[in-house]
Write an enzyme that holds these catalytic residues in place. Structure first.
Site, PDB file in Angstrom:
ATOM      1  N   ASP A   7       0.746  -1.144   0.089  1.00 19.61           N
ATOM      2  CA  ASP A   7      -0.044   0.014  -0.016  1.00 19.61           C
ATOM      3  C   ASP A   7       0.827   1.242  -0.080  1.00 19.61           C
ATOM      4  O   ASP A   7       2.107   1.239   0.046  1.00 19.61           O
ATOM      5  CB  ASP A   7      -0.876  -0.056   1.069  1.00 19.61           C
ATOM      6  CG  ASP A   7      -0.201   0.151   2.451  1.00 19.61           C
ATOM      7  OD1 ASP A   7       1.033   0.293   2.533  1.00 19.61           O
ATOM      8  OD2 ASP A   7      -0.958   0.388   3.527  1.00 19.61           O
TER       9      ASP A   7
ATOM     10  N   CYS B  33       2.903  -3.264   4.028  1.00 20.00           N
ATOM     11  CA  CYS B  33       2.072  -2.128   4.465  1.00 20.00           C
ATOM     12  C   CYS B  33       2.961  -1.239   5.543  1.00 20.00           C
ATOM     13  O   CYS B  33       4.092  -1.369   5.777  1.00 20.00           O
ATOM     14  CB  CYS B  33       0.774  -2.589   4.961  1.00 20.00           C
ATOM     15  SG  CYS B  33       0.800  -3.545   6.617  1.00 20.00           S
TER      16      CYS B  33
ATOM     17  N   THR C  15       2.926  -1.070   8.936  1.00 21.14           N
ATOM     18  CA  THR C  15       3.184  -2.146  10.261  1.00 21.14           C
ATOM     19  C   THR C  15       3.505  -3.477   9.894  1.00 21.14           C
ATOM     20  O   THR C  15       4.172  -4.275  10.596  1.00 21.14           O
ATOM     21  CB  THR C  15       2.405  -2.189  11.273  1.00 21.14           C
ATOM     22  OG1 THR C  15       1.064  -2.603  10.785  1.00 21.14           O
ATOM     23  CG2 THR C  15       2.027  -0.834  12.025  1.00 21.14           C
TER      24      THR C  15
ATOM     25  N   HIS D 111      10.230 -23.878   8.973  1.00 19.61           N
ATOM     26  CA  HIS D 111       9.714 -24.550   9.926  1.00 19.61           C
ATOM     27  C   HIS D 111       8.054 -24.331   9.302  1.00 19.61           C
ATOM     28  O   HIS D 111       7.142 -25.408   9.385  1.00 19.61           O
ATOM     29  CB  HIS D 111       9.597 -24.119  11.281  1.00 19.61           C
ATOM     30  CG  HIS D 111      10.904 -24.629  12.111  1.00 19.61           C
ATOM     31  ND1 HIS D 111      10.799 -24.695  13.151  1.00 19.61           N
ATOM     32  CD2 HIS D 111      12.135 -25.322  11.443  1.00 19.61           C
ATOM     33  CE1 HIS D 111      12.102 -25.093  13.768  1.00 19.61           C
ATOM     34  NE2 HIS D 111      12.642 -25.470  12.381  1.00 19.61           N
TER      35      HIS D 111
ATOM     36  N   HIS E 126       7.365 -30.990  10.363  1.00 23.46           N
ATOM     37  CA  HIS E 126       6.902 -29.555   9.999  1.00 23.46           C
ATOM     38  C   HIS E 126       5.922 -29.632   8.894  1.00 23.46           C
ATOM     39  O   HIS E 126       4.853 -28.965   9.028  1.00 23.46           O
ATOM     40  CB  HIS E 126       7.820 -28.779   9.722  1.00 23.46           C
ATOM     41  CG  HIS E 126       8.943 -28.465  10.639  1.00 23.46           C
ATOM     42  ND1 HIS E 126       8.749 -27.807  11.911  1.00 23.46           N
ATOM     43  CD2 HIS E 126      10.234 -28.887  10.850  1.00 23.46           C
ATOM     44  CE1 HIS E 126       9.855 -27.909  12.625  1.00 23.46           C
ATOM     45  NE2 HIS E 126      10.920 -28.266  11.936  1.00 23.46           N
TER      46      HIS E 126
HETATM   47  C1  RB5 Z   1      -1.941   2.957   6.507  1.00 19.45           C
HETATM   48  O1  RB5 Z   1      -1.650   4.245   7.211  1.00 19.45           O
HETATM   49  C2  RB5 Z   1      -1.671   1.577   7.590  1.00 19.45           C
HETATM   50  O2  RB5 Z   1      -2.609   1.689   8.275  1.00 19.45           O
HETATM   51  C3  RB5 Z   1      -1.390   0.563   6.839  1.00 19.45           C
HETATM   52  O3  RB5 Z   1      -0.206   0.793   5.990  1.00 19.45           O
HETATM   53  C4  RB5 Z   1      -0.835  -0.748   7.636  1.00 19.45           C
HETATM   54  O4  RB5 Z   1       0.020  -0.498   8.579  1.00 19.45           O
HETATM   55  C5  RB5 Z   1      -2.233  -1.517   8.160  1.00 19.45           C
HETATM   56  O5  RB5 Z   1      -1.929  -2.498   8.774  1.00 19.45           O
END
Ligand code: RB5
Length: 145
Positions: A10, A67, A69, A100, A135
């Protein structure tokens, strides 16, 4: 050996995606970029679902999702039967995720992991084979539950 790799992000993972894509292409990997192709805000589930469907259709052998996080992409990707997405912040995660868990999607947080660290993690990911054995039984149990 992985022949083709899908990559998607994203807006929060866009910059890291572009850098990792260049790194992979320099190493002669065939890369399929499912977007996003710009920094404008977009919704990570759309990218995750598109990449996972293509992976399950056999377009490539592995996927990378990014993304902010890494959490949203992980949650969305792991809703797909047959997808084992692993959010990795260390080379140890990458090694164990492959050895694994037979993980087939590597997930990064673009706001968590810098390009240099991501490159090392990705290298370990690509070099590590699934160990099979006990596994395999555990991975199969995930699919049958
Ligand atoms: C975008 O601002 C953020 O929420 C997205 O990239 C992600 O981290 C969501 O889990």
């Amino acid at each position: 050996m992985v022949a083709r790799i899908l990559i998607g992000a994203d807006h929060a993972g866009f910059e890291l995606k572009e850098k990792l894509k260049s790194f992979l292409m320099e190493q002669s990997w065939s890369v399929i970029d499912v977007g996003t192709h710009e920094e404008a805000s977009c919704d990570y589930p759309d990218i995750a679902h598109d990449l996972c469907n293509r992976l399950l259709n056999g377009d490539a052998q592995m996927g990378i999702l990014i993304c902010g996080t890494g959490l949203g992409m992980s949650i969305a990707a792991n809703r797909h039967a047959g997808i084992r997405a692993a959010l990795c912040t260390s080379e140890f995660h990458a090694r164990m995720g492959r050895a694994h868990n037979d993980a087939n999607v590597l997930v990064f947080g673009g706001r968590v992991t810098g390009f240099e660290a991501a490159m090392y993690i990705l290298r370990v990911w690509l070099e590590t084979e699934f160990e099979g054995g006990r596994h395999s039984r555990r991975v199969q149990r995930i699919e049958t539950l």
